[in-house]
Scaffold this active site. Structure first.
Site, PDB file in Angstrom:
ATOM      1  CB  VAL A 107      -1.151  -4.502  -2.405  1.00 22.02           C
ATOM      2  CG1 VAL A 107      -1.143  -3.761  -3.738  1.00 22.02           C
ATOM      3  CG2 VAL A 107       0.208  -4.417  -1.729  1.00 22.02           C
ATOM      4  CG  HIS A 108      -7.080  -1.564  -4.586  1.00 27.30           C
ATOM      5  ND1 HIS A 108      -7.296  -2.010  -5.871  1.00 27.30           N
ATOM      6  CD2 HIS A 108      -8.280  -1.112  -4.128  1.00 27.30           C
ATOM      7  CE1 HIS A 108      -8.564  -1.826  -6.181  1.00 27.30           C
ATOM      8  NE2 HIS A 108      -9.190  -1.286  -5.139  1.00 27.30           N
ATOM      9  N   PRO A 109      -5.910  -4.734  -5.212  1.00 26.21           N
ATOM     10  CG  PRO A 109      -7.628  -6.319  -5.339  1.00 26.21           C
ATOM     11  CD  PRO A 109      -7.223  -5.056  -4.620  1.00 26.21           C
TER      12      PRO A 109
END
Length: 338
Positions: free
Chosen positions: A229-231
């Site tokens: 997941v992208h932050p």
């Protein structure tokens, strides 16, 4: 007070600013006036349509500050994937091979282009102002969509999915895209996602490799992106995970972000929300924080409120809350604990 409501054409200028600020990979919120106008008009038609079964309608919501009129976020529901165009994903499963002569069986992780997730309701387009990240308003923006599904189940499928934005660097580089997509399109990741937002993913997906991609043959940096997941997408992931969504064996076509899945009937804001009668009160002995909505279509509204909610009695709401929800004393509302 902030309220979630269906989008209107007058929201276009503010939506375009939200689009400029949105995370790369949120292709359902393009920074293009005409494309956004089309999305708004399509959503307005969906809310007004007499729908008996999910047919690819798109329901676009905005989160608005009722005092300033400023939009603080937006989110969407696509009623059923694959109705208007193919819905592609990458299936992440072992590819098995065996040799009887050598008595060897072996499974190699592989990614395969597929349309397995067609026919499911899709949550997409989640974007909220940075200063409201991890606040009750984020929960409102995400979960009020689910309360809308609870109010109008015939319009949606029996299962719900969402694609969480995958990992990319601060300068917009995706190791996964660089390892696969870049070779087929000669486009940087940011440009490919921009084109998908302006047109559709179909024209790019049609050129993706039709045969399994063996994961061990990818660079380590690309392998690390699978299901990552992208932050900035972590909050969207966390909210839906608490709702009962789970990861499955599918990832995004371009950045390998995870796909979350849940049976509609098992989603917390759907299964645990209940109807109550609104009672006007100038003073509330608040016992907890709740999401509150009406069950409307084009006039759908939802807010977060501090309330005293009993098992089966009426729920006291202030005049401001009633006005924000577009209901009057004695009308029915829907509530679920935050």
């Amino acid at each position: 007070m902030l309220a979630l409501r269906p989008v209107q054409l007058t929201d276009l200028p503010q939506l375009q600013q939200l689009a400029r600020d949105s995370l790369v990979g949120v292709t359902s919120l393009p920074d293009d006036t005409e494309r956004l106008r089309e999305k708004i008009l399509d959503s307005c038609a969906s809310f007004e349509a007499d729908v008996q079964v999910a047919g690819g309608e798109n329901y676009f919501f905005v989160l608005q500050d009722l005092v300033s009129g400023r939009l603080a976020g937006c989110s969407e529901i696509l009623s059923s994937t694959g109705c208007n165009e193919p819905f592609y994903s990458l299936r992440h499963r072992p590819f098995s091979s065996e040799s009887r002569e050598l008595n060897i069986q072996h499974g190699v992780p592989a990614l395969s282009l597929c349309q397995d997730l067609s026919g499911q309701t899709l949550l997409r387009g989640f974007h909220i102002d940075a200063q409201r990240v991890r606040t009750p308003e984020s929960e409102l923006l995400s979960r009020a969509r689910l309360m809308f599904i609870a109010a109008h189940p015939r319009r949606f499928a029996e299962s719900v999915i969402t694609e969480i934005v995958g990992f990319s660097t601060e300068d917009g580089q995706s190791p996964f895209w660089d390892a696969i997509g870049q070779h087929f399109f000669d486009l940087p990741y940011v440009e490919a996602e921009r084109l998908c937002g302006l047109q559709s993913r179909t024209f790019l997906a049609d050129l993706m490799p039709q045969y399994p991609i063996y994961v061990p043959m990818l660079p380590p940096a690309a392998q690390d992106c699978i299901g990552r997941v992208h932050p900035d997408g972590q909050e969207a992931f966390d909210i839906l995970e608490r709702e009962g969504f789970e990861t499955n064996s599918y990832v995004d076509l371009f950045d390998a972000g995870p796909t979350l899945h849940a049976r509609t009937a098992n989603i917390r804001s759907i299964s645990q929300s209940r109807h109550a009668i609104a009672r006007q009160s100038n003073q509330i002995d608040a016992r907890g924080r709740y999401l509150v909505s009406n069950d409307g279509l084009a006039n759908y509204r939802a807010i977060v409120a501090e309330l005293d909610v009993s098992a089966d009695g009426p729920v006291a709401l202030t005049p401001d809350m009633l006005e924000a929800l577009g209901v009057t004393d004695g009308e029915q509302i829907r509530v679920v604990a935050l």
